[in-house]
Write an enzyme that holds these catalytic residues in place. Structure first.
Site, short mmCIF file in Angstrom:
data_model
loop_
_atom_site.label_atom_id
_atom_site.label_comp_id
_atom_site.label_asym_id
_atom_site.label_seq_id
_atom_site.Cartn_x
_atom_site.Cartn_y
_atom_site.Cartn_z
N GLU A 262 0.85 -1.20 0.00
CA GLU A 262 0.00 0.00 0.00
C GLU A 262 0.87 1.24 0.00
O GLU A 262 1.85 1.32 0.74
CB GLU A 262 -0.86 0.10 1.28
CG GLU A 262 -1.90 -0.96 1.44
CD GLU A 262 -2.63 -0.84 2.79
OE1 GLU A 262 -2.71 0.26 3.38
OE2 GLU A 262 -3.11 -1.89 3.26
N GLU A 314 -13.84 5.34 0.91
CA GLU A 314 -14.66 4.38 1.66
C GLU A 314 -15.30 5.05 2.87
O GLU A 314 -14.61 5.43 3.81
CB GLU A 314 -13.79 3.19 2.09
CG GLU A 314 -13.27 2.37 0.91
CD GLU A 314 -12.21 1.34 1.32
OE1 GLU A 314 -12.56 0.37 2.00
OE2 GLU A 314 -11.03 1.53 0.96
#
Ligand SMILES: *[C@@H]1O[C@H](CO)[C@@H](O)[C@H](O)[C@H]1NC(C)=O
Ligand SMILES: *[C@@H]1O[C@H](CO)[C@@H](O)[C@H](O)[C@H]1NC(C)=O
Length: 340
Positions: A262, A314
Site C-alpha cells: 500500500e 470508503e
C-alpha cells in the site's frame, strides 16, 4: 542479486501479453480494492473499470465471495487475497482449519481466478496477535507446495516495525518487531518470497510538516534532499523503503524482495495537507517511479512492485483522512483526480 526481477519475471511477461492484446496500455501499478463503504459499485463494474484503465494487479483484504466471483475468467488480473485478522487464531491452532479455509476461500476459485499471493494478516505484526502469523504462513506454504501451486504466501506489515528510520541507514526494528517479524523474514528468505510493506510518506509528513518538505514527501523534488553516506535521497518514499531494507539487513536478511502493498495520499480530511492536487501529484509520481523500472538508492537495479491505496473513497472507515484515500468516487466511479 535476488531482487524483484528474478521473482517477478512472470509479471513482466504478463504485461507484455496484455499490451499486445488490448488498446489500453497496461500499467505495472496494482490497486487495493477496499470494501468499507455502503455506496460502492457492484464488483463486476469495478473489474470493468480496472480493465478500462489497464490495471492487472489487485489486492483484496479478505476472500470476498462477490469480488472473487466477479474476477472469474479475468486471469490477466493477478489477485492478492488476505486472510482476515480475526481468522488467524483458529487457523494458527489447526492445520485442518487451514486446509478447509484454503479449500473454501482459494481452491474453489483457482480454475478461473489468478490468485498469486495470499497474505496472512494485515499489519498485525508488531502486536498482540503477531505471533499467530508464522504458524499460519507455514501451514499455507506447506499446503501450496504439496499441491505444486504457484502462490506466494506472505504477510503485510507497516513502518510501525521500525524504531528508527532516519537516516535510512539507521533503520532498525523495534524489539517487538525483532521478536515477531525477524522469524517471518527468515522463513520468507528460504523461498525468496517477498515481504509486503505499507509505505505512506503522508504520515511522517503530516506529523512533522515543518521539518519535512512537501516536495520531498510527494516525490516532487528534483535534487537530493537527504544524503546518507554514498546514497542520495530526493524523496521520502525511497528513504522509507530503504530504511526497511537496512533494518532487515541488521537481522541478517539481506536480499529479500520487498513489495509495496500500500501507498497513497488522502485527497481531503486534513486541510492544506490533503488536496486533490497534492494527492494526485504523490500518486502520479509513484506511478512514474514504478513505470521507470528504477529501484531505490539502495537497490537501484530492482524495479519496484507496488499497489496504490485505494480504488474508492470508503465511507465506513474512520472519519477524517481515512475516508479519502480513494482514486475514484464510489457513487459514479468518476476519478477524484486524473491519474490513469
Ligand atoms: C497470472 O498472473 C501471473 C502474474 O501476473 C502471470 O504471469 C500469468 O500469466 C497470469 N495467468 C494468466 C492465465 O493470465
Ligand atoms: C546496478 O547495475 C549497474 C549496471 O549493470 C552496475 O554497474 C551496478 O553495480 C549495479 N548496482 C548494484 C547495487 O547492484
Amino acid at each position: 542479486m535476488n531482487c524483484l526481477k528474478k521473482t517477478f519475471l512472470f509479471l513482466l511477461s504478463c504485461t507484455a501479453i496484455l499490451l499486445s492484446n488490448s488498446i489500453v496500455a497496461a500499467t505495472n501499478v496494482g490497486l487495493n480494492y477496499g470494501l468499507l463503504g455502503d455506496n460502492l459499485p457492484p464488483p463486476p463494474q469495478v473489474i470493468n473499470l480496472y480493465k478500462s484503465i489497464g490495471i492487472n494487479k489487485v489486492r483484496i483484504f479478505d476472500p470476498n465471495v462477490e469480488v472473487l466471483n466477479a474476477l472469474r475468467g479475468h486471469q490477466d488480473i493477478s489477485v492478492t487475497v488476505g486472510v482476515k485478522d480475526q481468522d488467524l487464531a483458529a487457523l494458527a491452532a489447526s492445520e485442518e482449519a487451514v486446509k478447509s479455509w484454503f479449500t473454501t476461500n482459494i481452491e474453489s476459485y483457482l480454475a478461473d481466478v489468478n490468485i498469486t499471493f495470499i497474505t496472512v494478516g494485515n499489519e498485525v505484526i508488531p502486536g498482540p496477535i503477531g505471533p499467530q502469523v508464522l504458524p499460519v504462513m507455514t501451514s499455507l506454504t506447506n499446503l501450496v507446495k504439496s499441491r505444486n501451486l504457484p502462490i506466494f504466501i506472505s504477510t503485510v506489515v507497516s513502518m510501525a516495525n521500525l524504531g528508527q528510520s532516519y537516516p535510512p541507514s539507521a533503520g532498525t526494528f523495534t524489539s517487538q518487531a525483532r521478536e515477531q517479524l525477524t522469524p517471518v523474514l527468515k522463513f520468507l528468505s528460504q523461498t525468496n518470497t517477498p515481504i509486503l510493506v505499507n509505505i505512506y510518506p503522508y504520515f511522517p509528513y503530516a506529523s512533522d510538516p515543518v521539518n519535512i518538505h512537501l516536495d520531498y514527501a510527494i516525490s516532487k523534488s528534483e535534487t537530493v534532499v537527504v544524503q546518507d553516506g554514498s546514497l542520495g535521497y530526493s524523496n521520502l518514499f525511497d528513504a522509507m523503503f530503504d530504511a526497511f531494507l537496512w533494518a532487515m539487513e541488521k537481522e541478517g536478511v539481506k536480499d529479500l524482495p520487498m513489495v509495496v502493498s500500500e501507498t497513497g495520499w488522502p485527497s481531503a480530511g486534513n486541510g492544506e495537507f490533503t488536496t486533490t492536487d497534492i494527492a494526485g501529484t504523490y500518486n502520479g509520481n509513484f506511478v512514474k517511479h514504478i513505470e521507470s523500472g528504477k529501484g531505490t538508492p539502495k537497490r537501484p537495479n530492482c524495479s519496484i512492485d507496488g499497489y496504490l491505496f485505494a480504488t474508492f473513497n470508503e465511507n465506513l472507515k474512520p472519519a477524517g483522512t481515512e475516508q479519502h484515500f480513494g482514486l475514484y468516487e464510489p457513487t459514479d466511479m468518476k476519478p477524484v483526480y486524473k491519474l490513469f
